[in-house]
Enzyme design. Sequence first.
Site, short mmCIF file in Angstrom:
data_model
loop_
_atom_site.label_atom_id
_atom_site.label_comp_id
_atom_site.label_asym_id
_atom_site.label_seq_id
_atom_site.Cartn_x
_atom_site.Cartn_y
_atom_site.Cartn_z
N ASP A 170 -0.54 -3.16 2.33
CA ASP A 170 0.29 -4.07 3.13
C ASP A 170 0.03 -3.84 4.61
O ASP A 170 -0.16 -4.79 5.39
CB ASP A 170 1.76 -3.82 2.78
N HIS A 253 -1.25 -12.85 4.52
CA HIS A 253 0.00 -13.06 3.79
C HIS A 253 0.12 -14.49 3.25
O HIS A 253 0.76 -14.71 2.22
CB HIS A 253 1.20 -12.69 4.66
#
Length: 360
Positions: A170, A253
């Site tokens: 992430d 994302h």
Amino acid sequence: MKRIIRSPGSYIQGNGELNHLAEYYKELGSSGAYLIIDSFICGAYMDSIESSFLKHSVPFESSVFGGQCCQKEIDRHISQIGSADAVFGIGGGKTLDTAKAVAFSIHRPVILVPTAASSDAPCSRLAAIYTESGVFDHYLPLTSNPDMIIMDTAVIARAPARFLMAGIGDALSTYYEAAACERSCAVTSAGGRTSPTAMALARLCLDTLLSDGLKAKAAAECQVSTPALENIVEANTYLSGVAFESGGLAAAHAIHNGLTLLPETHRLLHGELVAFCTIVQLILENRPLEEIKTIISFCRACGLPTRLSDLGLEHADDSRLMEASAASCSGSMANMPFPVTPADVLAALKAADRVSRELC
């Protein structure tokens, strides 16, 4: 255009911090604490949590998290909170989001104690709300970031190493997405332009991941806390959290969100899928091949996905990949410094897969 930097009120990280929760509570409250605790934490750490409050004669009420961050669960905790003047969330992401939503609803400070460093979400002023059956429903925007984040690295080191690696995946996107937003002069979720401070944090985040990620993986696999693990916990949680919110999101994302339309990807953790999508963004941007190879090799060493087969999509045909690609071309994809079409995303998915396969 204004620049806005958002961050939690305090960020505290160290070995054994779970034993000091009552001391930190006293900075924010006085009449008592309300603790929302993951069920799996209760068995292993309840004595440490409760002894802190008992030692300092701080009133507290403990409630086991029901398993879903839904409105019914939020309302249950609101009805039980009584005179407590601060809310704790202790556990995983849905527990933390429930604590955020409860505190927001009753205008109390919130203290979050993540038990894994698997994403940068704890630092943000956002809570993901689901239905009772676990289907994502909506994001709840909050008026402030959490008042305090407490990371006990002894607890985090005992969590499955996969969680820490997902956090790396992430955080890996943070610099590249912020850089894209800076080039396009995009408006971040904080409501301003990407600032030099956000970019500096994003760059430090990336450099820390590349220098200490594999050492932290070894520590997590041995369930011990080392300086490298400490650095990665901070990078995954604080550096990435502040930098993504104040620096902005872009293609990685957006592509992640598109790929979640394909059921094969649902077995992956958020950061695992984002890692692959970061490689796809690098292909879209036509970054230098050596840079792309560095990120692919790093992801492979961390056990993060770099190929469509790692996502379970080796047999997905173009029509299904195009469906995901089309869904990717919304939301934060608009923050890219050039137009991106579904055909562009499909091409980048395939090229990222091929480069990774040839490298491996």
